[in-house]
Each structure stands twice: as structure tokens, then as C-alpha cells.
Design a protein around this motif. Sequence first.
Motif, short mmCIF file in Angstrom:
data_model
loop_
_atom_site.label_atom_id
_atom_site.label_comp_id
_atom_site.label_asym_id
_atom_site.label_seq_id
_atom_site.Cartn_x
_atom_site.Cartn_y
_atom_site.Cartn_z
N ALA A 193 0.89 -1.28 0.01
CA ALA A 193 -0.03 -0.07 0.01
C ALA A 193 1.06 1.26 0.12
O ALA A 193 2.14 0.92 0.29
N GLN A 194 0.32 2.42 -0.39
CA GLN A 194 1.00 3.66 -0.50
C GLN A 194 0.83 4.38 0.94
O GLN A 194 1.60 5.26 1.48
N ALA A 195 -0.31 4.12 1.68
CA ALA A 195 -0.55 4.65 3.07
C ALA A 195 -1.58 4.18 3.61
O ALA A 195 -2.06 2.85 3.24
N GLY A 196 -1.66 4.20 4.99
CA GLY A 196 -2.60 3.46 5.85
C GLY A 196 -1.83 3.10 7.15
O GLY A 196 -0.35 2.98 7.16
N LEU A 197 -2.47 2.76 8.24
CA LEU A 197 -1.87 2.44 9.56
C LEU A 197 -0.80 1.01 9.31
O LEU A 197 0.03 1.08 10.07
N GLY A 198 -1.16 -0.02 8.40
CA GLY A 198 -0.54 -0.93 8.22
C GLY A 198 0.90 -0.65 7.79
O GLY A 198 1.86 -1.24 8.34
N ILE A 199 0.88 0.22 6.73
CA ILE A 199 2.30 0.79 6.12
C ILE A 199 2.99 1.75 7.21
O ILE A 199 4.16 1.29 7.36
N TYR A 200 2.22 2.44 8.11
CA TYR A 200 2.96 3.19 9.04
C TYR A 200 3.52 2.20 10.12
O TYR A 200 4.69 2.37 10.58
N ILE A 201 2.84 1.11 10.54
CA ILE A 201 3.50 0.21 11.40
C ILE A 201 4.81 -0.56 10.88
O ILE A 201 5.68 -0.81 11.49
N ILE A 202 4.59 -0.75 9.42
CA ILE A 202 5.93 -1.64 8.89
C ILE A 202 7.07 -0.59 8.71
O ILE A 202 8.18 -0.85 9.08
N ARG A 203 6.92 0.61 8.49
CA ARG A 203 7.88 1.75 8.50
C ARG A 203 8.49 1.67 9.76
O ARG A 203 9.69 1.81 9.96
N ALA A 204 7.67 1.77 10.91
CA ALA A 204 8.03 1.89 12.35
C ALA A 204 9.17 0.88 12.75
O ALA A 204 9.80 0.82 13.50
N LEU A 205 8.29 -0.47 12.24
CA LEU A 205 9.27 -1.56 12.58
C LEU A 205 10.56 -1.71 12.07
O LEU A 205 11.63 -2.09 12.46
N ASN A 206 10.60 -1.22 10.76
CA ASN A 206 11.75 -1.02 9.85
C ASN A 206 12.79 -0.07 10.74
O ASN A 206 14.14 -0.32 10.40
N SER A 207 12.48 0.65 11.21
CA SER A 207 13.26 1.76 11.66
C SER A 207 13.29 1.60 13.45
O SER A 207 14.08 2.62 13.94
N PHE A 208 12.85 0.37 13.73
CA PHE A 208 12.95 0.12 15.28
C PHE A 208 12.23 1.28 16.28
O PHE A 208 12.81 1.16 17.11
N ARG A 209 11.15 1.65 15.69
CA ARG A 209 10.67 2.77 16.45
C ARG A 209 9.49 1.85 17.18
O ARG A 209 8.20 2.08 16.47
N VAL A 210 9.64 1.33 18.20
CA VAL A 210 8.50 0.79 18.91
C VAL A 210 7.57 1.51 19.38
O VAL A 210 6.15 1.28 19.50
#
Length: 249
Positions: A193-210
Motif C-alpha cells: 500500500a501507499q498509505a494506511g496504518l499498516g504501512i505506518y506500522i511496517i515503516r516503524a518496525l523497519n526503523s525500530f521505532r517501537v
Amino acid sequence: MKRSKSIVEILSVVIIVLLWQLVPVPTYLLPKPSQILSELIRGKDIILRHTFVTLYEALLGYVLALILGVAIASVMFLLRSVARALLPIIVFTQTIPITVVAPIVAIWFGFGVATKVGTVAFLCFFPIVVNTYEGFRTVDREKLEFLKAHGAKWYHKLRYLYLPHTVPYTLAGMKVAITYSLTAAVIAEWMGAQAGLGIYIIRALNSFRVDRVFTAVFIIIVFTLALFYTLQFLQRKLFPWAVKLEGGG
């Protein structure tokens, strides 16, 4: 009595949040509520943008599931042969994990909004169709015979017997389904997806932002509760007799 019950519930939540804030757990494992709130305020613009995308997908899929669920349940009740053929298939579809359904829907429809809407509709469909069908199927036979004996037309039976009996069942299925909608949309977004909370969570996990992951989870919980209680409020206003039949106050 009701007011004291609400006070107890609020106090319970406050105590849990305070304990969470005070327990000495490393923040990279479990961010404190103050951190989550701080991240929510700091990134409110981007979080709201992602939230609205997920809400749109979830609500559209939910409405689609509602329309299809009620329509198919009605056909199943009117045509018993259709019920015998469809019911095992409908039950079978629910044995497929949502993490398998989402990529299959993505293959069929691509990575656009249709994929997310289809995934939400797939997950929300089952409780609505099964509950509605059960409502139609369990109508009191004695009342039905009474209406027949007095020459009631089909629309009289629908208005005075089938709808009053079935609506509480459908509403129960709707309330179960609404709790699935946002989660299904988020899982579908993980597939692409381009946007959405799912993408937000994936990006946060990839940057270790728990902390950002917990912020997204907090938003999902808040909006799921808001949707559930909005539906319950509408039920009380539009169908008060259905609340009594369910055993509500």
C-alpha cells in the motif's frame, strides 16, 4: 448503579495506565503511555493521514460485507437448496487465515484500494451472514402459523415477524464484524500500500521505532471501540426493542 459501574471501569483503566507508566520496563520493549502520547502529538498530521486511509478501507469493506451478508442470508432462507450448498462453503472460507487471504486478494485485484476493501469484506462477511440466516431460521413457528391463519400477506409476515426477530441477530453479527474491520484493513495494507496504518506500522518496525508501533496500535484500539459503541448507540436509538431482546438495558 450504572454510574458507579462506569466509575469503577474508569478507575480500572486509570490504575492500569499508571502501573504501566511506573513499571521499570525498558522502553525499547514496552514504551510508556507518556511516550505514546508524545509521539501521537508530535506526528499527528502524518498519523491522521494514515488513519483516514485505513478507516476508509475498513468502513467501505464493512458496508460491502453488510449488504452481501444480509442479501445472501435472505436467499439462503428463501431457497433451502442454496443454504445447503452455500453454508459449508461459507464455513470453509473462515478456516483460511487472513494472512493467506490478503495476498490472494492482492494477486486477483492488485495493490489498490479494492484489495483492502475485499479483505475487510471477506473477514466481516461471516458473522453477518450466519447471524442473519440464524435469525430468519429460528422464527417462532406458532406465530407464523397464526399469521397464516389470519390471511397475512408476505409483507405482513416480514414486518411483524421476520424483521423484529431477525434484526437483533443481524445487529449482533454487525457488532462482531465491526471489531474485525480495522484489523483486516491493516493486514491487507501489509501486503502492499501507499498509505494506511499498516504501512505506518511496517515503516516503524523497519526503523525500530517501537513507540510508533504502539501509537498505531493505540489508534486502532480507539477507533475500533468508537465504531463499536457508535453502532451500539445507533442500535439503542433506532432499534430499542432489539436491545431488550438481546438482554441489554
